[in-house]
Write an enzyme that holds these catalytic residues in place. Sequence first.
Site, PDB file in Angstrom:
ATOM      1  N   SER A 246       0.919  -1.265  -0.087  1.00  0.00           N
ATOM      2  CA  SER A 246      -0.061   0.036  -0.015  1.00  0.00           C
ATOM      3  C   SER A 246       0.983   1.302  -0.081  1.00  0.00           C
ATOM      4  CB  SER A 246      -0.883   0.003   0.991  1.00  0.00           C
ATOM      5  OG  SER A 246      -0.387   0.903   2.234  1.00  0.00           O
ATOM      6  N   LYS A 247       0.287   2.415  -0.553  1.00  0.00           N
ATOM      7  CA  LYS A 247       0.920   3.451  -0.538  1.00  0.00           C
ATOM      8  C   LYS A 247       1.451   4.040   0.637  1.00  0.00           C
ATOM      9  CE  LYS A 247      -1.999   5.769  -3.798  1.00  0.00           C
ATOM     10  NZ  LYS A 247      -2.425   6.731  -4.661  1.00  0.00           N
ATOM     11  N   ARG A 248       0.403   3.904   1.698  1.00  0.00           N
ATOM     12  CA  ARG A 248       0.825   4.423   2.812  1.00  0.00           C
ATOM     13  C   ARG A 248       1.688   3.795   3.760  1.00  0.00           C
ATOM     14  NH1 ARG A 248      -4.198   4.209   2.410  1.00  0.00           N
ATOM     15  NH2 ARG A 248      -4.841   5.914   1.097  1.00  0.00           N
TER      16      ARG A 248
END
Length: 474
Positions: A246-248
Amino acid sequence: MSHVVSNVVQGTPRYRFAPSPTGFFHVGGARTALYNWILALQSNGVFVLRIEDTDESRNEPQWTQGIIDALAWIGIDGNDPHFEGPYFQSANAPAHVAAAHKLYESGRAYYCDLTSEQIQERAKASGKPGYDGFSRDRKLEPGPGRVLRFRVPEGVTVVHDEVRGRVEFDNATLEDFVLLRGNGSPIFNLANVVDDITMNITHVVRAEEHLPNTPKQQMLWEALAGRVPVWAHVPVLVNEQRKKLSKRRDKVALEQYRDEGVLPDAMVNYLMTLGWAPPGDVEIVDFATIVREFKLSAVNHSSAFFDIKKLNSFNGDYIRKLSPDQFVAACEPWLSGGWPEERFDRSVFLRIAPHVQTRVALLSEVPSMIDFLFLAEAPIDEAAFGKAFGTEWAVPTLRAIRDRISTGEWSADSLKSAVEAVGAEHDVKLGKLQAPLRVATTGRSVGPPLFESLEVLGREETLRRIDAALTRAG
Ligand code: GLU
């Protein structure tokens, strides 16, 4: 089948990559793009790039350029004859609406005026979640606030997926899904399918997260084109905890790996080993081999671990395989900033390059390995200096080394012999003895092999730096 598209290009496989320009280029997207590209190349087909830019709240024009640049970096070259596009989904909006109207005219879709609150109330009352088809037979005309819904037939939808095999969906679980919103704008599934049909796409190879859309899309394909594409849903990439990248949470931007000095060939090879293995025991294979051997049917069903350590190790291998000239050229983007530009000398870098190549996994590690050659003074790391000169023998042995190397032959071998001789005299091992000499001349406790480094640095500068260090050590 009544709605057969007439301009299907018979015989030429047409693949596509359809990213939304909403952020940095995800490594998972890079893998999907590569699959499509490789399949297009091996079949002498076409790779269509379509930018799905209809979500105006999230799209930014700079991301479109980012996609094109990222694709070019992994070898998906916009000028290659197999490449077509970029097309923009937003430019095809009239066709999306026209297709919706066609489905309405033919009775495959109907208008509905229920609000989401009303839908929820009905679902609560009946105990069945979702939309219950309330307006199916109400024969509503189009009107403001009315959504257009697809009439999902009873039965099952069978998707034949090249990676996952036969996947069945019970149509009862697919409510009459929306095609046009109340404001008349098309929903993703409609736009996506209409674009694929318009662009004569024959193969849809994409991330697994789109599989739930596929039965709905397949119905739209059948209704609008009278055919369905070959489907393939590729398992997602996960991190060390087996969670979807995930990007986060994770480092997912291809651009970031590029900027750290991963070589594109290494990235391509590594991405292609995620969920697929070239035949034989080797994982490091050239692109021609990948194009020759890759098969969708051999792609693993389970998610693949994106292992940064393994990527770096692949990269180290690729770096070592470069000729010194190629290595120096590949380092070009990292060769500024650390030292005064006029002091940089490519031929000096070239001399030390073979020793640097074997010691880095990323090109961004190179400047700190070679800056001592191009700075006016050794870039002294205080902690390393303190440690290296923290013994009684450091200063006397360094003086003795200085005396020995101030005359005679200047080569890595003769430097080594001189230091060994001092070690024997003072009863200090060669490894230890190198530490003060290394910090004095290169500023750091780690770097390329010391004697080769000094050979390149030259006698005059080496002696000058030793003198400066002896003064500093007091
Ligand atoms: N635009 C979609 C995405 O970026 C891709 C849809 C598709 O490949 O069909 O996830």
